[in-house]
Scaffold this motif. Structure first.
Motif, PDB file in Angstrom:
ATOM      1  N   VAL A  84      -5.433   1.405  12.193  1.00  0.00           N
ATOM      2  CA  VAL A  84      -6.724   1.486  11.511  1.00  0.00           C
ATOM      3  C   VAL A  84      -6.540   2.341  10.255  1.00  0.00           C
ATOM      4  O   VAL A  84      -5.490   2.946  10.032  1.00  0.00           O
ATOM      5  CB  VAL A  84      -7.804   2.109  12.424  1.00  0.00           C
ATOM      6  N   GLU A  85      -7.558   2.389   9.421  1.00  0.00           N
ATOM      7  CA  GLU A  85      -7.517   3.292   8.276  1.00  0.00           C
ATOM      8  C   GLU A  85      -7.362   4.726   8.766  1.00  0.00           C
ATOM      9  O   GLU A  85      -7.871   5.092   9.835  1.00  0.00           O
ATOM     10  CB  GLU A  85      -8.814   3.173   7.467  1.00  0.00           C
ATOM     11  N   LEU A  86      -6.653   5.532   8.000  1.00  0.00           N
ATOM     12  CA  LEU A  86      -6.459   6.927   8.383  1.00  0.00           C
ATOM     13  C   LEU A  86      -7.820   7.570   8.637  1.00  0.00           C
ATOM     14  O   LEU A  86      -8.691   7.560   7.766  1.00  0.00           O
ATOM     15  CB  LEU A  86      -5.720   7.674   7.271  1.00  0.00           C
ATOM     16  N   SER A  94      -3.565  13.093   5.776  1.00  0.00           N
ATOM     17  CA  SER A  94      -4.659  13.513   4.894  1.00  0.00           C
ATOM     18  C   SER A  94      -4.236  14.636   3.957  1.00  0.00           C
ATOM     19  O   SER A  94      -4.648  14.674   2.794  1.00  0.00           O
ATOM     20  CB  SER A  94      -5.863  13.960   5.735  1.00  0.00           C
ATOM     21  N   TRP A 107     -14.535   6.948  16.602  1.00  0.00           N
ATOM     22  CA  TRP A 107     -13.174   6.419  16.592  1.00  0.00           C
ATOM     23  C   TRP A 107     -12.879   5.458  17.742  1.00  0.00           C
ATOM     24  O   TRP A 107     -12.109   4.521  17.579  1.00  0.00           O
ATOM     25  CB  TRP A 107     -12.182   7.582  16.620  1.00  0.00           C
ATOM     26  N   ARG A 147      -1.664   2.186  -5.153  1.00  0.00           N
ATOM     27  CA  ARG A 147      -3.127   2.190  -5.130  1.00  0.00           C
ATOM     28  C   ARG A 147      -3.721   2.411  -6.522  1.00  0.00           C
ATOM     29  O   ARG A 147      -4.888   2.129  -6.747  1.00  0.00           O
ATOM     30  CB  ARG A 147      -3.629   3.282  -4.176  1.00  0.00           C
ATOM     31  N   ALA A 153      -0.920   7.966   2.396  1.00  0.00           N
ATOM     32  CA  ALA A 153      -1.263   6.818   3.222  1.00  0.00           C
ATOM     33  C   ALA A 153      -1.128   7.133   4.703  1.00  0.00           C
ATOM     34  O   ALA A 153      -1.774   6.501   5.536  1.00  0.00           O
ATOM     35  CB  ALA A 153      -0.368   5.629   2.855  1.00  0.00           C
ATOM     36  N   TYR A 197      -2.889   8.923  16.257  1.00  0.00           N
ATOM     37  CA  TYR A 197      -3.496   9.667  15.159  1.00  0.00           C
ATOM     38  C   TYR A 197      -3.723  11.099  15.623  1.00  0.00           C
ATOM     39  O   TYR A 197      -4.493  11.354  16.543  1.00  0.00           O
ATOM     40  CB  TYR A 197      -4.813   9.014  14.732  1.00  0.00           C
ATOM     41  N   ASP A 257       0.832  -1.204   0.000  1.00  0.00           N
ATOM     42  CA  ASP A 257       0.000   0.000   0.000  1.00  0.00           C
ATOM     43  C   ASP A 257       0.861   1.247   0.000  1.00  0.00           C
ATOM     44  O   ASP A 257       1.388   1.656   1.033  1.00  0.00           O
ATOM     45  CB  ASP A 257      -0.920  -0.005   1.221  1.00  0.00           C
ATOM     46  N   GLU A 282     -11.044   9.901   8.941  1.00  0.00           N
ATOM     47  CA  GLU A 282     -11.536  10.972   8.085  1.00  0.00           C
ATOM     48  C   GLU A 282     -11.641  12.249   8.907  1.00  0.00           C
ATOM     49  O   GLU A 282     -12.530  12.414   9.729  1.00  0.00           O
ATOM     50  CB  GLU A 282     -12.904  10.593   7.502  1.00  0.00           C
TER      51      GLU A 282
END
Length: 914
Positions: free
Chosen positions: A744-746, A699, A780, A459, A696, A763, A454, A748
């Protein structure tokens, strides 16, 4: 049997494919570091093969580093795990077999060239590849697909140096070696934060200066960086004014009678024209001072030291190369060395510090779009004929291909339909990076071969091919001093990962070029590469600098045992050669070097009222490129963990920015968000932003979208050091951070940065629009099983939540309107995964420990994980009064030494003298 030179273009592969042996537990393997162009030797001791546990040490026998490693090299053992690895071939997101994946690649190449022509296909390769990988890629594209549209990310870091060398020397030859750093009496560092970007060389210079205090060091850099620690003179010139400075030096040397006219007459041409041109705009010290923004006294001091010091080394790097006038900058400083005969002799010469571990190896095999293999030229009919006969190539490229920036512009416009990207991440690293992203998103076929699954670039791929990584690959690299060293495999290849050369060769065979790509080992490829370097390389009319023909007959065992050696390694001289050009012998038609008339010019796309600041990008101490490797080890993220913009305090005040706040940066090409960092080393009107953060991991933390895409007209190297930008405070409605036991996924959020820690992921978060903090917390860190602690003061905008399972802390979320209301992250992060006692729980939501000594603070020394608060407490308690004393007490600063300037700053703020 090894390839013999007389076989020319018919590779003879070994009868049995040779796979490098994997080390057993307890074995120590001599290999080479995966990072910068210093090329440090590494000892890798495998402690557990299955668990991929490896102990790393510097190789005291390797001449590049003599046993020392920087923070990045020391942490290599922490990056060989399998998290995030690409393990199997994929076509359109579906796992497939190697046979089917390679057939798909070959079919796409065949289709695109049949429908749109040879030049509709391109390769974009990398200084992370080994020489053998590079060689096969270049052979396939230029020799058999018939196009020169293969370029490398080395275009972004050293192509101006290549162009300058070729204009002056007739060849891309670095004249000197690292030993000269200890032999010089004056070292000029220009456009190089050596302390952070080439720390082992910096430590060699520093150690020599401690032995010989009379050794002088001049640091030429708009920024006051950590490299100033050893500088006797810092010339903080205006960004982009280097040519004025060195043109002025040439004029001053001539006026003082410091020119070596004997060397000039016997070994060079062009001096009078170069001097006349230099005198037009840099004819006096006053003119130079006005053009560069330096004082006349400092300019004169530099000029006098240069004139008076026979043993002078000029080391230069990206601050020179990464410019729309980069090639001219290189030639302006080469002119001064040629005019004084200070080249290729012990302790004197110009020295390009290469950025990547194998940028030099890529140049040797023709990895750039305007080269053929073995330092030959596409535009030279004799060279084309020679290479075509050696390779028995059916369709050798006849013209130069597209350089990196132009190559991706051609993808964007649709001229290039298929691009194969190997081991690099252009969506992050190229200028105007969002345009590159759009180009790949619209391409008919994007192929990647990489060890990481990734990345921002991966991507966008249609076909993904798993390559082997450091510790699994077998081959060679060449460092900045022309020293060829072995990288050796010591870990088993995971999944179905294969060497890059194997992937490329099998595609070549799938395209029908069976015999030419019947390679069975890296040793066989190296033998062919070495044979080509010596092929017809003894006639004066075509004699070439790059010649390692003495190594062409190495068998597999001898290749395995190959010791580091500097090229050229000609027949009859198997031990190589440390220096060149002391007695002339340049690689031009008349064997004379060229001094070039160089006209200084300001950077293109200058600042204006709308974009009044100059953006400069570069590396930081503990990170590498786009963090696909260094981002795997928490201790390298502990020092600087977020994208930041370093500014002069006066500019911060004028723009309404505060240290630790957030700033929006905007250029004509893109925008980003970064954390503000006060930097006394910045000139007013300038801003420094590191290049490492990706989409990745953040943001809006990629600096590439902002960067000026203008390039040097000769080298094609982008203007990474001079982008006009605007700055404005970015004031979110809320800020916070989230510590979580698992990745976890970045999240939002308008601002989001992921930071890997020892025990948890952190984060950093912020949003422009007001939001209910409990709603954010439920998104979250939702309340599920386990034990929950919660604190809310909604009137003040404060909200805090923590989760424990089986008594262990597994999650913490802290939110506030004002960032000043947030606690420091370090102590909370250290509690993640721990079973907390009652006293610790009481301090949990405050973010402060009951025992202040348990809070070590932000990391200063990445090598040993020593925090700022620990250092300050030790200074106070033990009466430490020097960096050496801190090292003896805490070990901080005793490995690579890169943190020593910061240790000095801490001592100063504690009221002590270093």
């Amino acid at each position: 049997m090894p390839l013999q030179p007389e076989t020319h273009g018919t590779p003879v592969a070994p009868a049995v494919e040779r796979i490098p042996l994997v080390a057993a537990a307890g074995d120590t393997v001599h290999t080479t570091c995966a990072y910068c162009g210093v090329g440090c030797g590494v000892l890798a001791t495998v402690e557990d093969v299955d668990a991929r546990q490896v102990r790393i040490a510097g190789d005291v026998e390797h001449p590049a580093n003599l046993g020392r490693l920087c923070s990045k090299g020391s942490s290599l053992g922490e990056t060989v795990h399998l998290e995030g690895r690409l393990l199997h071939p994929e076509v359109h997101g579906q796992r497939t077999s190697w046979d089917d994946a390679l057939a798909a690649v070959a079919a796409e190449i065949r289709r695109v060239q049949a429908e749109h022509g040879r030049d509709a296909v391109a390769f974009y390769v990398s200084g992370q590849l080994l020489t053998e990988d590079y060689y096969v890629a270049n052979k396939l594209m230029k020799g058999f697909l018939g196009s020169a549209n293969i370029d490398t990310n080395s275009r972004l870091c050293m192509s101006s140096s290549v162009a300058g060398h070729k204009r002056a020397f007739g060849s891309d030859t670095v004249p000197n070696c690292y030993e000269d750093l200890e032999l010089a009496d004056l070292i000029v560092l220009t456009g190089s934060n050596t302390a952070w970007c080439h720390p082992i060389l910096f430590q060699r210079i520093k150690a020599e200066k401690q032995r010989r205090p009379e050794l002088r060091v001049v640091n030429i850099d708009p920024r006051a960086t950590a490299t100033n620690e050893i500088a006797d003179l810092h010339l903080a010139l205006k960004p982009g004014s280097d040519v004025w400075l060195f043109n002025g030096l040439l004029v001053w040397l001539a006026a003082q009678g410091s020119i070596d006219h004997d060397y000039l007459s016997r070994h060079t041409s062009g001096f009078e024209a170069a001097l006349a041109e230099a005198a037009v705009t840099a004819g006096s010290v006053l003119q130079v001072a006005e053009a560069t923004g330096l004082s006349e006294a400092d300019v004169l001091t530099f000029y006098r030291w240069f004139a008076d010091t026979a043993r002078t080394m000029t080391l230069y790097s990206q601050g020179v190369n990464q410019s729309s006038a980069g090639t001219d900058k290189v030639n302006s400083l080469l002119n001064c060395h040629l005019a004084t005969g200070r080249i290729g002799k012990p302790g004197c010469g110009p020295f390009s510090l290469t950025g990547q571990p194998n940028a030099m190896g890529g140049r040797e095999v023709g990895g750039l779009a305007n080269q053929l293999a073995a330092h030959m030229e596409i535009t030279d009919p004799r060279h084309r004929d020679l290479v075509q006969r050696f390779w028995q190539a059916p369709a050798l490229a006849a013209d130069n291909g597209l350089k990196a920036v132009d190559l991706f512009e051609a993808v964007h416009s649709g001229r290039i339909k298929l691009v194969w990207i190997m081991g690099t991440n252009p969506v992050v690293s190229l200028p105007d990076a969002d345009r590159v992203k759009a180009a790949l998103a619209g391409a008919e076929c994007v192929i990647i071969s990489d060890c990481i699954a990734d990345t921002d670039t991966n991507r966008l791929a249609h076909i993904r091919l798993p390559a082997r990584g450091w510790g699994e690959k077998d081959g060679t690299v060449t460092n900045s001093e022309r020293r060829i060293s072995r990288q050796r495999a010591f870990l088993p290849a995971p999944g179905e990962a294969m060497p890059d050369w194997w992937i490329i060769a099998r595609v070549g065979q799938a395209l029908g070029f069976t015999d030419a790509f019947d390679f069975r080992s890296a040793a066989a490829i190296f033998a062919e590469h070495a044979a080509l370097s010596g092929f017809e390389n003894d006639a004066d009319s075509v004699r070439r600098d790059f010649d390692i023909s003495a190594l062409a007959t190495l068998d597999a065992e001898a290749y395995d045992q190959l010791a580091p050696v500097q090229w050229p390694v000609r027949r009859g001289r198997p031990d190589g050669q440390a220096r060149l050009f002391a007695d002339g012998g340049f690689f031009t038609a008349d064997r004379k070097a060229r001094l070039l008339p160089v006209t200084p010019r300001a950077p293109r796309n200058a600042t204006c009222a709308e974009y009044p600041f100059v953006l400069n990008t570069g590396r930081i101490r503990d990170q590498w490129h786009t963090m696909t490797r260094t981002g795997l080890t928490p201790r390298l993220l502990a020092h600087l963990s977020e994208p930041f913009a370093e500014l002069h305090p006066d500019d911060m005040a004028a723009q309404g920015l505060v240290d630790g706040g957030l700033v929006a940066l905007r250029s004509r090409w893109g925008q980003m968000l970064a954390r503000v960092q006060a930097g006394g080393g910045q000139q007013r009107g300038t801003v420094f932003v590191p290049m490492h953060w990706t989409g990745a991991l953040s943001s809006q933390g990629r600096v590439g979208p902002l960067v000026n895409p203008v390039t040097d007209p000769v080298s094609g190297q982008p203007e990474n050091k001079h982008t006009p930008v605007a700055l404005s405070p970015w004031q979110p409605a809320w800020q916070g951070f989230w510590l979580n036991a698992e990745a976890v996924e970045l999240p939002e959020a308008d601002y989001a940065v992921a930071v890997r820690g020892d025990t948890a992921w952190r984060y950093e978060l912020a949003g422009l629009e007001a939001a209910d903090p409990q709603v954010l917390a439920d998104r979250w860190l939702p309340v599920t099983d386990g034990e929950w602690l919660e604190y809310a003061d909604l009137a003040r905008g404060l909200y805090r939540r923590a989760c424990l399972r089986d008594g262990r802390l597994v999650g913490v979320l802290m939110l506030a309107r004002d960032a000043a209301a947030l606690p420091e992250r370090g102590w909370l992060a250290s509690q993640m995964g721990q079973v907390l006692d009652a006293e610790t729980r009481r301090g949990l939501l405050s973010g402060r420990p009951a025992d202040p000594a348990s809070d070590v603070g932000r990391t200063v020394c990445a090598c040993f994980g020593v925090g700022e608060k620990t250092i300050r407490r030790a200074i106070a308690a033990e009466g430490l009064d020097s960096v050496a004393a801190i090292g003896r007490c805490l070990k901080a600063g005793t490995n690579c030494g890169s943190c020593q300037p910061e240790l000095k700053q801490i001592l100063a703020t504690c009221g002590e003298s270093s």
